[in-house]
Design an enzyme around this catalytic site. Sequence first.
Site, short mmCIF file in Angstrom:
data_model
loop_
_atom_site.label_atom_id
_atom_site.label_comp_id
_atom_site.label_asym_id
_atom_site.label_seq_id
_atom_site.Cartn_x
_atom_site.Cartn_y
_atom_site.Cartn_z
N GLU A 168 15.85 23.19 -45.12
CA GLU A 168 17.83 22.42 -44.96
C GLU A 168 17.39 22.77 -47.00
O GLU A 168 17.66 22.24 -47.71
CB GLU A 168 17.92 21.11 -45.69
CG GLU A 168 18.14 20.69 -43.61
CD GLU A 168 18.98 19.94 -43.86
OE1 GLU A 168 18.47 18.77 -44.89
OE2 GLU A 168 19.08 19.03 -42.69
N GLU A 356 17.88 18.78 -35.77
CA GLU A 356 18.05 17.55 -35.72
C GLU A 356 19.30 17.58 -35.69
O GLU A 356 19.93 17.62 -35.62
CB GLU A 356 17.50 17.58 -37.50
CG GLU A 356 16.19 16.71 -38.45
CD GLU A 356 15.75 16.74 -39.79
OE1 GLU A 356 16.71 16.31 -40.54
OE2 GLU A 356 15.72 17.62 -40.17
C1 GAL Z 1 18.12 15.53 -42.98
C2 GAL Z 1 16.48 15.64 -43.47
C3 GAL Z 1 15.81 14.93 -42.71
C4 GAL Z 1 16.51 12.92 -43.09
C5 GAL Z 1 17.94 13.80 -42.11
C6 GAL Z 1 18.04 12.06 -42.36
O1 GAL Z 1 19.05 15.77 -43.91
O2 GAL Z 1 15.71 16.72 -43.93
O3 GAL Z 1 13.93 14.49 -43.44
O4 GAL Z 1 16.19 12.60 -44.04
O5 GAL Z 1 18.63 14.41 -43.53
O6 GAL Z 1 19.43 11.90 -43.84
#
Ligand code: GAL
Length: 444
Positions: A168, A356
């Site tokens: 990101e 994710e």
């Molecule tokens: C994403 C990040 C993760 C985690 C997730 C939940 O932006 O890559 O490290 O924190 O969000 O907030």
Amino acid sequence: MLLTKDAFGEDFTWGVSTAAYQIEGAHNQGGKGHSIWDIFVKKKNKIFQNQHGDTACDFYNRYTQDLYLMYSLNIPNYRFSISWSRILPNGIGEVSEDGIDFYNRLIDFSLELGITPWVTLYHWDLPDALEKKGGWVNRDIKEWFGNYVSLCVAYFGDRVKNWMVLNEPMVFSAAGYFFGVHAPGRKGLDNFLAATHHAALTQTQGARVIKSMQKDSNVGTTFSCSHIEPFRMKEKDILAARRVDALLNRLFIEPLLGLGYPTADIKTLNRIEKYMKQNDEKDLIFNMDFIGVQNYTREIIRHATFVPFLQAKIVSAKERKVEMTAMNWEVYPESMYHVLRKFSAYPNMPPLIITENGAAFPDQVENNQVDDPQRIKYLQHTLEQVIRAKQEGVKVNGYFVWTFLDNFEWAEGYHPRFGLVYVDFQTQKRIVKSSGHWYANFLK
Ligand code: GAL
């Protein structure tokens, strides 16, 4: 509809994701150098209740037990990140043998259990020694990072084939270099634009290094994406939504695909010119093997005259009185469908992998169990949206839950619990939540 794994096809990749700083702890063990997060968390009032990741889940010392737990939950793929300052304490120069040894053991034990490693090379924990030289604002980061990546491929490439270059970039350049709410806590447009351009150059540099050293590698990079909608169907809100979409969703994917920065929608981005050198436009382009999509919610946007550069603001989930997670994000699984459709609509888009997705809820332990039906529902509903997109022809080949263990959630500290596994941060005891059992059953 009862969704089964079979509906996604045999080649679909299933897994869980984590990041080094959020779980490893052991901030001063094994010769590790400081990262910008080790430094940032020690500043007053930057993190919820001044919490920090010094110990986090103590994964560095407990990884065998945790990987075993992952194996017992039938999870076949594990996305984790390498902490740059654990293997290069100063970011460049001397290599820490202990750091290399840790990731060797982690990779070996994963493979022994039949779990395939997916490695993120940068999940926000820049070596502080490099931040002192300017960090992402310094163009040399492209070379520093290239050198670090070549070491990772040299040491781990005999066993690791799946790589994600950056996690990101929009989030770390905006939160870390514009708003100053994440490490390293810098502010201002110039820092942001320089960090943005150097991150965009670095994402292709990293990929080129991997491909030049490992022909059969599977290389991607990951982007945060949120479905954006205007608050009202009025021209001002529609245009404001378009600007926010350009910033949140298009800023890094478009230069990568050869479309340049989305300057037509955000005029201020023209100032990136200042950091451009000859050949950069070409160097920003790379044909990745996959693109990692990371989605959690949608954003509703309205026009806001007084917000500099964007003239737009988010209408929060709280204001809209909709169902929310512990991050105060709207529970909106359909967002996944929209971002998959949006990303796959670009010409020559590589296949997508959801690297994710997940949700934080205020989980409670009762009788040694954690029942989290809201999370199960969220994951199921999101997977239904993935199937919906897939049935409409979107090439999406994998899904990783964020996250395996409850962990250090950056500026929010430990209160948002995203894990399939509950962690008691006092005792380091793990309890598999009902969502963890649900996922295990789904994957069986
Ligand atoms: C994403 C990040 C993760 C985690 C997730 C939940 O932006 O890559 O490290 O924190 O969000 O907030």
